[in-house]
Design a protein around this motif. Structure first.
Motif, mmCIF file in Angstrom:
data_model
loop_
_atom_site.group_PDB
_atom_site.id
_atom_site.type_symbol
_atom_site.label_atom_id
_atom_site.label_comp_id
_atom_site.label_asym_id
_atom_site.label_seq_id
_atom_site.Cartn_x
_atom_site.Cartn_y
_atom_site.Cartn_z
ATOM 1 N N ARG A 366 0.827 -1.209 0.000
ATOM 2 C CA ARG A 366 0.000 0.000 0.000
ATOM 3 C C ARG A 366 0.865 1.264 0.000
ATOM 4 N N LEU A 367 2.019 1.199 0.643
ATOM 5 C CA LEU A 367 2.922 2.347 0.613
ATOM 6 C C LEU A 367 3.402 2.601 -0.815
ATOM 7 N N CYS A 368 3.794 1.537 -1.498
ATOM 8 C CA CYS A 368 4.255 1.693 -2.884
ATOM 9 C C CYS A 368 3.130 2.190 -3.783
ATOM 10 N N ALA A 369 1.927 1.670 -3.571
ATOM 11 C CA ALA A 369 0.783 2.122 -4.368
ATOM 12 C C ALA A 369 0.497 3.599 -4.120
ATOM 13 N N LEU A 370 0.625 4.023 -2.873
ATOM 14 C CA LEU A 370 0.389 5.426 -2.537
ATOM 15 C C LEU A 370 1.448 6.325 -3.181
ATOM 16 N N LEU A 371 2.678 5.885 -3.153
ATOM 17 C CA LEU A 371 3.756 6.669 -3.754
ATOM 18 C C LEU A 371 3.611 6.754 -5.274
ATOM 19 N N ASP A 372 2.970 5.772 -5.881
ATOM 20 C CA ASP A 372 2.785 5.762 -7.327
ATOM 21 C C ASP A 372 1.560 6.550 -7.784
ATOM 22 N N ASP A 373 0.746 6.997 -6.853
ATOM 23 C CA ASP A 373 -0.542 7.602 -7.203
ATOM 24 C C ASP A 373 -0.610 9.043 -6.681
ATOM 25 N N GLU A 374 -0.108 9.976 -7.465
ATOM 26 C CA GLU A 374 -0.055 11.377 -7.030
ATOM 27 C C GLU A 374 -1.442 11.951 -6.793
ATOM 28 N N ALA A 375 -2.392 11.613 -7.650
ATOM 29 C CA ALA A 375 -3.741 12.157 -7.498
ATOM 30 C C ALA A 375 -4.373 11.723 -6.180
ATOM 31 N N THR A 376 -4.186 10.458 -5.812
ATOM 32 C CA THR A 376 -4.729 9.968 -4.542
ATOM 33 C C THR A 376 -4.045 10.642 -3.362
ATOM 34 N N ARG A 377 -2.733 10.804 -3.454
ATOM 35 C CA ARG A 377 -2.022 11.477 -2.364
ATOM 36 C C ARG A 377 -2.553 12.890 -2.158
ATOM 37 N N LYS A 378 -2.748 13.609 -3.237
ATOM 38 C CA LYS A 378 -3.247 14.984 -3.110
ATOM 39 C C LYS A 378 -4.653 15.013 -2.534
ATOM 40 N N ARG A 379 -5.497 14.085 -2.976
ATOM 41 C CA ARG A 379 -6.866 14.038 -2.468
ATOM 42 C C ARG A 379 -6.896 13.700 -0.982
ATOM 43 N N LEU A 380 -6.147 12.674 -0.584
ATOM 44 C CA LEU A 380 -6.113 12.283 0.824
ATOM 45 C C LEU A 380 -5.539 13.397 1.688
ATOM 46 N N GLY A 381 -4.458 14.026 1.223
ATOM 47 C CA GLY A 381 -3.831 15.090 1.993
ATOM 48 C C GLY A 381 -4.748 16.279 2.180
ATOM 49 N N ALA A 382 -5.411 16.698 1.108
ATOM 50 C CA ALA A 382 -6.327 17.838 1.204
ATOM 51 C C ALA A 382 -7.494 17.514 2.128
ATOM 52 N N ASN A 383 -8.052 16.310 2.005
ATOM 53 C CA ASN A 383 -9.157 15.905 2.883
ATOM 54 C C ASN A 383 -8.710 15.842 4.341
ATOM 55 N N ALA A 384 -7.500 15.339 4.563
ATOM 56 C CA ALA A 384 -6.986 15.219 5.933
ATOM 57 C C ALA A 384 -6.855 16.598 6.573
ATOM 58 N N ARG A 385 -6.300 17.544 5.825
ATOM 59 C CA ARG A 385 -6.167 18.895 6.380
ATOM 60 C C ARG A 385 -7.540 19.507 6.669
ATOM 61 N N ASP A 386 -8.481 19.355 5.746
ATOM 62 C CA ASP A 386 -9.821 19.889 5.976
ATOM 63 C C ASP A 386 -10.443 19.283 7.229
ATOM 64 N N PHE A 387 -10.260 17.983 7.411
ATOM 65 C CA PHE A 387 -10.820 17.310 8.587
ATOM 66 C C PHE A 387 -10.221 17.873 9.876
ATOM 67 N N VAL A 388 -8.909 18.024 9.906
ATOM 68 C CA VAL A 388 -8.262 18.537 11.115
ATOM 69 C C VAL A 388 -8.703 19.974 11.389
ATOM 70 N N ARG A 389 -8.816 20.775 10.352
ATOM 71 C CA ARG A 389 -9.242 22.164 10.560
ATOM 72 C C ARG A 389 -10.667 22.231 11.093
ATOM 73 N N GLN A 390 -11.521 21.332 10.654
ATOM 74 C CA GLN A 390 -12.916 21.345 11.104
ATOM 75 C C GLN A 390 -13.079 20.797 12.519
ATOM 76 N N LYS A 391 -12.285 19.764 12.864
ATOM 77 C CA LYS A 391 -12.500 19.050 14.125
ATOM 78 C C LYS A 391 -11.458 19.347 15.207
ATOM 79 N N TYR A 392 -10.251 19.721 14.808
ATOM 80 C CA TYR A 392 -9.159 19.799 15.779
ATOM 81 C C TYR A 392 -8.369 21.103 15.723
#
Length: 419
Positions: A366-392
């Motif tokens: 899964r680490l290798c798959a994540l490193l190979d998938d720039e679009a997924t990394r950007k989506r997950l990262g943006a969602n993660a930041r939004d979640f932290v800003r809303q909740k924490y």
């Protein structure tokens, strides 16, 4: 109100709360063994107390931990007596009671309301004491008795706790049912203005190597590198990670000591034990891409998560690390263990990816798959930041929750000490 803060490593969890209480007009005093002389810090009056006494040689091992807490409690009690003699009468006492300091303060100020930072109640379930089969308890029956003794400090504090606050639902849930109606769940908060993505971040590894967002950087963070935070799992995955990721740099932050679990055997360190285990399977050119930074200043830690292309976070069912939420706030693509505290803040394929704590093959794949998938990394990262800003988020969410909790604490009827 007059507010007394107790923390052996002040400000600790009160870093943001204490100055905010001062700004609201409260008189805030901190009693701590961290300093030797009285001081002022952001409007907070810091009063030292000295720990006196020494542990008893050859005391029963189940009592050694509690005796240390008694020494802190009686020392803090003497410091509080001196404060009382000067005329200080707190309306509210807020304490991180994990080191025992606040145990006897209601005996000095029975009318004060005490609010405790409820970090963890030690449990005897298999998910706590036998989660990792590689490090089984040697005697489960005796361990249950030992852990019950370890909770003496928690139990004595419960008698005088008017209210508690816990950073996560998981941590609050470890406390017994008769605590629950007094515990509020509110995280300490993440400064999302500071922990944020930075496309220009640079992490200097050595005079000859500086990593940026253009590099493939895999990050891993522990306060101390130890099994409780999955260091052994990550290290055993490292040979295959380095083999499959020819250009990746792996950066680890963490000390050589032990924060939570058992000490390494025979005076060794967990860090070196697992380096020695895997080093023979890692060619020297690959090993040159592994960087142990030890413990670093906060600005360097921040640069590390800002250059990270994929951040791996592993933990036993235990206290959630601040580093996970801060990495999410920096828009890291997260690959984490699917353990209970993680599932509270991470949603699979929405704010990160998760794997079974023990599944090294899945971790690598899964680490290798994540490193190979720039679009997924950007989506997950943006969602993660939004979640932290809303909740924490510190300023808009968590600090107001803590301030409201202190205000409510001041309105409660105090629970006096019991005989």
């Amino acid at each position: 109100m007059k507010i007394l803060l107790i923390h052996q490593n002040f400000p600790g969890q009160y870093k943001h709360l204490a100055p905010a209480l001062v700004k609201q007009g409260h008189q805030v005093v901190a009693l701590t063994c961290k300093v030797k002389q009285p001081a002022q810090w952001q409007g907070v009056q810091i009063v030292p107390y000295e720990i006196k006494g020494a542990s008893t040689p050859n005391i029963h091992p189940w009592l050694a931990d509690f005796e240390t807490k008694i020494l802190r409690a009686t020392s803090c009690y003497r410091g509080a007596q001196a404060l009382k003699a000067q005329g200080f009468e707190p309306d509210v006492i807020c304490a991180h009671h994990g080191w025992g300091e606040s145990m006897f303060l209601k005996d000095i100020w029975p009318k004060a309301r005490m609010g405790l930072y409820c970090e963890l109640y030690h449990l005897t379930t298999d998910s706590f004491i036998n989660f990792d089969p590689e490090f089984p308890t040697r005697n489960a029956e005796a361990d249950a008795l030992r852990i019950r003794m370890k909770n003496l400090n928690n139990r004595l504090h419960e008698e005088v706790m008017d209210a508690g606050i816990s950073p996560t639902r998981f941590q609050a849930s470890t406390f017994p049912d008769h605590w629950q109606d007094r515990i509020t769940v509110a995280h300490d908060g993440v400064d999302t203005d500071l922990c944020r993505p930075n496309p220009d971040a640079r992490l200097q590894i050595s005079d000859d190597l500086t990593l940026t967002r253009d590099d493939e950087v895999i990050t891993f963070i522990n306060r101390n590198l130890e099994p409780y935070r999955g260091y052994h799992v990550f290290m055993r995955a490292l040979p295959e990670i380095l083999k499959r990721r020819k250009d990746a740099h792996v950066v680890l932050i963490g000390g050589d000591e032990v924060s939570y679990g058992a000490k390494a055997p025979k005076g060794q360190t967990w860090k070196q034990i697992f380096i020695d285990e895997v080093r023979g399977r890692i060619p020297t050119p690959h090993w040159s891409r592994v960087h142990f930074l030890g413990r670093v200043p906060y600005d360097k830690y921040l640069s590390m998560i800002q250059v990270s292309r994929a951040h791996v976070y592993l933990t036993y069912p235990f206290v959630l690390s601040w580093s996970l939420l801060e990495s999410m706030a920096a828009e890291c693509a997260i690959l984490a263990s699917g353990t209970e505290p993680v599932r509270e803040v991470l949603t699979e394929d929405e704010t990160g990816w998760m794997v079974d704590f023990f599944d090294r093959e899945a971790l690598v794949d899964r680490l290798c798959a994540l490193l190979d998938d720039e679009a997924t990394r950007k989506r997950l990262g943006a969602n993660a930041r939004d979640f932290v800003r809303q909740k924490y988020d510190l300023q808009s969410v968590c600090l107001p929750q803590h301030l409201n909790w202190v205000e409510r604490l001041g309105t409660l009827e105090a629970r006096p000490p019991r005989d």
